[in-house]
Design an enzyme around this catalytic site. Structure first.
Site: not given
Ligand code: UD1
Ligand code: MG
Length: 446
Positions: A16, A141, A155, A170, A334, A370, A388
């Site tokens: 599901r 149950g 059940e 249960n 980072k 990078y 800046s």
């Protein structure tokens, strides 16, 4: 000495969820739900067996890996029911003093409840079930009690009208005494409509053998099971509600608690203020008196006391922000150490870098970390000024007290206290604007 064992059933298909990820690895508060269960059982038992389906075994084993050195992942080849799944751990069960069988999709189980159930086993019971009283018992149950004795688990589909009126249900956790566990589990048959081996049948079998069988009551919240995405979202909601309440109880101000999202391991110091719409990913520690302003996203970051973050800031893994530093709007940090009292207030990217104490990084300045192949570092000293809209092309170092003129592209190291210009010098031509205007006007059709 026989050990205590937990068997975590996680071999259900989780159909599901409609997901490629095994159900038990879907996160709550940034932590796979299986780990919530393992965290609850780990302090209470010496050994853990996780029962996984063939398709998800590798992924589950990888996730469990080094994190739980006393856990083993075993495979249930076919999903023939909870009783069959528990027996996948037959060898471990045979050697155990007591056994806790729990579900991998029941993330709110607490260590306390595990201890409570184990205590009843130590006191002589052979089977102890975790019972609960949910607002709506449908689907669970029912626990048929005679005084303190648990007679059967019925059940819902097999229950009589009278049994269906029982509110005690249960919760899906069961403790078994080691000496009788394998025998009881072996006696379970699949002689039912579903042709499944129901773990819950162990209750009636133990009763027939004159063994002591009982139930302990646990909070209904602890037994919440997750089968689909809506239940996953509901579990996340419950988790967040609890974590927010805990944070506030510890002296954190959440201006609009329902809009702040915490991870399982978020540490917030006293007098931290978190403004609305802030999201914490895993691995965040925030020191005393920090303010995190609205709409910030923080993960894998360390923030020292008195810093001010945001609004609209993004701290990514490896960001370490010094005491009293300011990280302003639309700034991303980072894998970088930002020194005490440093300021990066507007529109910057600082990655794979260090920024010394009291350094000011101007609006729009960025580290170019990078080159398309690998990441390079930028080291900025203390008391420096980065004008800046400068680009610092890594690898590059800017000395203490250095001054980078705004708009510079810095490709070479800058000495301490030096002034660096990395741009063309401005040239002024008096009167040329007027001349140009005249010329352009003259070229228009009259
Ligand atoms: C079960 C209980 C029910 C209880 C409810 C609480 C039984 C027969 N019924 O029903 O009394 O009120 O939980 O939530 O136990 N699993 C395996 N292998 C299998 C089948 C299941 O590993 O072959 C695992 C699943 O991954 C899941 C757990 O066992 O984690 C429970 O299975 P599920 O089918 O969800 O049981 P319920 O019908 O919810
Ligand atoms: Mg279930």
């Amino acid at each position: 000495m026989r050990t205590s064992l937990a068997v975590v059933l996680a071999a259900g298909e989780g159909k599901r969820m409609k997901s490629r990820l095994p159900k038990v690895l879907h996160p709550i508060g940034g932590l796979p739900m299986l780990f919530h269960v393992l965290n609850a059982v780990a302090p209470a038992v010496e050994r853990i067996v996780v029962v996984a389906a063939p398709a998800s075994k590798d992924e589950i084993a990888k996730a469990v890996g080094k994190r739980y050195p006393n856990a083993t992942v075993l495979v249930q080849d076919r999903q023939l029911g909870t009783g069959h799944a528990a027996l996948v751990a037959r060898e471990a069960i045979a050697g155990a003093g007591d056994v806790m069988v729990v579900f991998g999709d029941t993330p709110f189980l607490s260590s306390r409840s595990v201890e409570l159930m184990r205590e009843r086993i130590a006191g002589g019971a052979s089977v102890v079930v975790g019972g609960m009283r949910p607002d709506d018992p449908r689907g669970y149950g029912r626990l048929v009690m005679e005084g303190d004795r648990l007679v059967a688990i019925r059940e819902e589909r097999d229950a009589s009208e009278a049994e269906r009126a029982i509110r005690f249900c249960n919760g899906g956790m069961m403790a078994l005494a080691g000496v009788t566990a394998v025998d009881l589990l072996d006696a379970i048959s699949d002689d039912n409509d579903q042709r499944e081996f129901y773990l819950t049948d162990a209750v009636e079998i133990a009763n027939a053998r004159g063994l002591e069988v009982t139930a302990v009551e646990i909070a209904a919240d602890e037994a919440i099971g997750i089968n689909d995405r809506a239940q996953l979202a509901a579990a996340e909601r419950l988790f967040q509600t609890r974590r927010r309440a805990e944070a506030m109880a510890e002296g954190v101000t959440l201006v609009a608690p329902e809009t702040v999202f915490l991870a399982h391991d978020t540490v917030l110091g006293r007098d931290v203020t978190v403004e609305p719409n802030v999201v914490f990913g895993p691995g965040v520690r925030v020191g005393e008196g920090v303010t995190i302003r609205a709409f910030s996203h923080v993960e894998g970051a360390d923030i020292a006391p008195g810093a001010i973050i945001g609004p609209f800031a993004r701290l990514r893994p490896g960001a370490s922000i010094g005491a009293g530093a300011h990280i302003g709007n639309f700034v991303e940090v980072k894998q970088a150490e930002v020194g005490e009292g440093a300021k990066i207030n507007h529109l910057s990217y600082v990655g794979d870098a260090s920024v010394g104490a009291k350094t000011n990084v101007g609006a729009g300045a960025i580290t170019c970390n990078y080159d398309g192949f690998s990441k390079q570092r930028t080291e900025i000293g203390a008391g420096a000024f980065i004008g800046s809209n400068s680009s610092l092309v890594a690898p590059v170092a800017i000395g203490d007290g250095a001054y980078v003129a705004s708009g510079s592209v810095i490709t070479d190291d800058v000495e301490a206290d030096a002034l660096a210009f990395g741009r063309a010098r401005q040239v002024d031509k008096p009167g040329r604007a007027a001349e140009l205007r005249k010329k352009l006007r003259g070229s228009l059709p009259s």
